[in-house]
Every structure is written in structure tokens, then in C-alpha cells.
Design a protein around this motif. Structure first.
Motif, PDB file in Angstrom:
ATOM      1  N   CYS A  12       0.855  -1.187   0.000  1.00 15.72           N
ATOM      2  CA  CYS A  12       0.000   0.000   0.000  1.00 15.72           C
ATOM      3  C   CYS A  12       0.892   1.239   0.000  1.00 15.72           C
ATOM      4  CB  CYS A  12      -0.876   0.000   1.241  1.00 15.72           C
ATOM      5  SG  CYS A  12      -1.736   1.556   1.522  1.00 15.72           S
ATOM      6  N   ALA A  13       0.518   2.232  -0.809  1.00 14.29           N
ATOM      7  CA  ALA A  13       1.320   3.459  -0.926  1.00 14.29           C
ATOM      8  C   ALA A  13       0.806   4.581  -0.031  1.00 14.29           C
ATOM      9  CB  ALA A  13       1.330   3.922  -2.380  1.00 14.29           C
ATOM     10  N   CYS A  15      -2.021   6.401  -0.369  1.00 18.20           N
ATOM     11  CA  CYS A  15      -2.428   7.505  -1.268  1.00 18.20           C
ATOM     12  C   CYS A  15      -2.977   8.664  -0.452  1.00 18.20           C
ATOM     13  CB  CYS A  15      -3.547   7.066  -2.204  1.00 18.20           C
ATOM     14  SG  CYS A  15      -3.186   5.640  -3.208  1.00 18.20           S
ATOM     15  N   TYR A  18      -6.719   8.405  -0.425  1.00 21.38           N
ATOM     16  CA  TYR A  18      -7.240   7.111   0.065  1.00 21.38           C
ATOM     17  C   TYR A  18      -8.506   6.657  -0.669  1.00 21.38           C
ATOM     18  CZ  TYR A  18      -3.930   7.778   3.879  1.00 21.38           C
ATOM     19  OH  TYR A  18      -2.789   7.979   4.616  1.00 21.38           O
ATOM     20  N   PRO A  19      -8.395   6.368  -1.983  1.00 18.23           N
ATOM     21  CA  PRO A  19      -9.585   5.920  -2.714  1.00 18.23           C
ATOM     22  C   PRO A  19     -10.213   4.651  -2.159  1.00 18.23           C
ATOM     23  CG  PRO A  19      -7.664   6.068  -4.169  1.00 18.23           C
ATOM     24  CD  PRO A  19      -7.211   6.507  -2.828  1.00 18.23           C
ATOM     25  N   CYS A  20      -9.407   3.773  -1.578  1.00 19.93           N
ATOM     26  CA  CYS A  20      -9.948   2.525  -1.014  1.00 19.93           C
ATOM     27  C   CYS A  20     -10.892   2.830   0.141  1.00 19.93           C
ATOM     28  CB  CYS A  20      -8.810   1.622  -0.541  1.00 19.93           C
ATOM     29  SG  CYS A  20      -7.660   2.451   0.585  1.00 19.93           S
ATOM     30  N   VAL A  38      -3.601   2.486   6.218  1.00 16.19           N
ATOM     31  CA  VAL A  38      -5.015   2.112   6.152  1.00 16.19           C
ATOM     32  C   VAL A  38      -5.259   0.990   7.163  1.00 16.19           C
ATOM     33  CG1 VAL A  38      -6.851   1.183   4.688  1.00 16.19           C
ATOM     34  CG2 VAL A  38      -5.132   2.725   3.719  1.00 16.19           C
ATOM     35  N   CYS A  55      -8.450   0.919  -5.885  1.00 18.49           N
ATOM     36  CA  CYS A  55      -7.012   1.139  -5.693  1.00 18.49           C
ATOM     37  C   CYS A  55      -6.298   1.163  -7.044  1.00 18.49           C
ATOM     38  CB  CYS A  55      -6.429   0.013  -4.820  1.00 18.49           C
ATOM     39  SG  CYS A  55      -4.631   0.121  -4.657  1.00 18.49           S
ATOM     40  N   PRO A  56      -5.552   2.226  -7.342  1.00 17.07           N
ATOM     41  CA  PRO A  56      -4.862   2.288  -8.640  1.00 17.07           C
ATOM     42  C   PRO A  56      -3.831   1.184  -8.827  1.00 17.07           C
ATOM     43  CG  PRO A  56      -4.244   4.155  -7.225  1.00 17.07           C
ATOM     44  CD  PRO A  56      -5.348   3.432  -6.528  1.00 17.07           C
ATOM     45  N   ILE A  59      -3.993  -3.111  -4.790  1.00 24.60           N
ATOM     46  CA  ILE A  59      -3.149  -3.577  -3.696  1.00 24.60           C
ATOM     47  C   ILE A  59      -3.911  -4.315  -2.579  1.00 24.60           C
ATOM     48  CG2 ILE A  59      -1.706  -2.711  -1.792  1.00 24.60           C
ATOM     49  CD1 ILE A  59      -0.605  -0.731  -4.060  1.00 24.60           C
ATOM     50  N   PRO A  60      -5.108  -3.901  -2.179  1.00 26.22           N
ATOM     51  CA  PRO A  60      -5.799  -4.674  -1.135  1.00 26.22           C
ATOM     52  C   PRO A  60      -5.956  -6.130  -1.568  1.00 26.22           C
ATOM     53  CG  PRO A  60      -6.913  -2.583  -1.510  1.00 26.22           C
ATOM     54  CD  PRO A  60      -5.887  -2.719  -2.595  1.00 26.22           C
ATOM     55  N   ILE A  71      -4.672  -5.227   4.095  1.00 27.85           N
ATOM     56  CA  ILE A  71      -3.884  -4.091   3.597  1.00 27.85           C
ATOM     57  C   ILE A  71      -2.764  -3.851   4.601  1.00 27.85           C
ATOM     58  CG2 ILE A  71      -3.912  -1.629   2.959  1.00 27.85           C
ATOM     59  CD1 ILE A  71      -6.887  -1.875   2.374  1.00 27.85           C
ATOM     60  N   ALA A 107       1.334   3.582  -6.197  1.00 26.64           N
ATOM     61  CA  ALA A 107       0.304   2.534  -6.166  1.00 26.64           C
ATOM     62  C   ALA A 107       0.161   1.975  -7.574  1.00 26.64           C
ATOM     63  CB  ALA A 107      -1.019   3.121  -5.671  1.00 26.64           C
TER      64      ALA A 107
HETATM   65  S1  SF4 Z   1      -4.776   0.376  -0.656  1.00 26.72           S
HETATM   66 FE1  SF4 Z   1      -4.432   1.296  -2.647  1.00 26.72          FE
HETATM   67  S2  SF4 Z   1      -5.903   2.992  -2.768  1.00 26.72           S
HETATM   68 FE2  SF4 Z   1      -5.722   2.433  -0.615  1.00 26.72          FE
HETATM   69  S3  SF4 Z   1      -4.190   3.863   0.161  1.00 26.72           S
HETATM   70 FE3  SF4 Z   1      -3.170   1.914  -0.361  1.00 26.72          FE
HETATM   71  S4  SF4 Z   1      -2.412   2.216  -2.443  1.00 26.72           S
HETATM   72 FE4  SF4 Z   1      -3.945   3.830  -2.065  1.00 26.72          FE
END
Ligand code: SF4
Ligand code: SF4
Ligand code: SF4
Length: 130
Positions: A12-13, A15, A18-20, A38, A55-56, A59-60, A71, A107
Motif C-alpha cells: 500500500c502506498a 495515497c 485514500y480511494p480505497c 489504512v 485502488c490504482p 493492492i488490497p 492491507i 500505487a
Molecule cells: S490500498 Fe491502494 S488505494 Fe488504498 S491507500 Fe493503499 S495504495 Fe492507495
């Protein structure tokens, strides 16, 4: 992946937007104020996979048996994967201070990461098999 020997961590980056977390219909995801990681509430997660789609980097990870999302939570601020990597003298994973740039750019999907690595390791010819 078809290219042999391409293995890499897929983290996980964190983001900035936080789109997730935004995508979760049951509010099972939150952001740690301390680490920015997260946090998954496994009791609330219904395994719908919407956070994966959002998630771009896809990753989850949905646990195959428990049907709950996983995550990286940065181990509460003490990443064990970094410790193991450093102790093993691979020196690939390091803890760096958070900078003033987009973390979302990191991501990336496994396919994107594997393609870049294949180019580095095997050159453009090797990468066409990825
Ligand atoms: S799981 Fe994906 S969308 Fe959510 S913060 Fe991590 S990299 Fe971003
Ligand atoms: S899989 Fe779980 S954490 Fe992900 S969006 Fe669905 S309920 Fe939320
Ligand atoms: S060991 Fe901890 S910090 Fe490393 S990927 Fe797993 S949860 Fe994240």
C-alpha cells in the motif's frame, strides 16, 4: 507473470486521497492518525472487493478463506518486513521520511511493476514476455 524470477513486494502506498477508504460501502477502512496507514476493521468488512477496484495498484488483498481484506498497516509504525530485509542484508526495503510528493504514483499494479523490473533485469526483449 511469464518472465521468470520476477518477485517483488506489492505494498500500500498510503495515497493522499485514500480511494480505497472512500470506496468502502460499510466504512470498514480508516486511516491511522499516527502512521497514515489504512486500518481494516475485519469485523465490518464484507469482502465485496470495492476497495481493490478503487485502488490504482489493486493492492488490497482478499483473504481467500476468510473473505476479509488485507492491507499493509505498517505494523503499527514498526514494519517487520523492513527489519527482516535489513537483517538478511538485502537492503531493498528501507524506512524513509514522508516527503512532499504524491504517494499515489507508487500505487501500481503487479503487471506494471513486473514489466518495469523485467526491462531492468532482462532488457526490452525480456520484458515483451511479461
Ligand atoms: S490500498 Fe491502494 S488505494 Fe488504498 S491507500 Fe493503499 S495504495 Fe492507495
Ligand atoms: S472488501 Fe471489505 S474493506 Fe474492501 S470495500 Fe468491501 S467491505 Fe470495504
Ligand atoms: S510486514 Fe508490516 S509493514 Fe511490512 S507489508 Fe506486512 S503489514 Fe506492512
Amino acid at each position: 507473470m511469464l518472465a521468470p524470477g520476477i518477485e517483488f513486494p506489492h505494498f500500500c502506498a498510503q495515497c493522499e486521497d485514500y480511494p480505497c477508504v472512500e470506496a468502502c460501502p460499510v466504512n470498514a477502512l480508516s486511516v491511522s492518525k499516527e502512521t497514515g496507514a489504512v486500518i481494516v476493521d475485519s469485523n465490518t468488512c464484507i469482502g465485496c472487493g470495492k476497495c481493490i477496484d478503487a485502488c490504482p495498484g489493486r493492492i488490497p488483498h482478499l483473504h481467500p478463506k476468510e473473505n476479509k481484506i488485507l492491507i499493509c498497516d505498517l505494523c503499527g509504525g514498526d514494519p517487520q518486513c523492513v527489519k527482516v530485509c535489513q537483517e538478511g542484508l538485502w537492503n531493498v526495503l528501507r524506512i524513509v521520511p514522508r516527503g512532499n510528493y504524491s504517494y499515489k504514483l507508487y500505487a501500481r499494479t503487479p503487471e506494471e511493476i513486473a514489466r518495469d523490473l523485467a526491462v531492468k533485469i532482462f532488457g526490452e526483449d525480456g520484458a515483451r514476455y511479461v
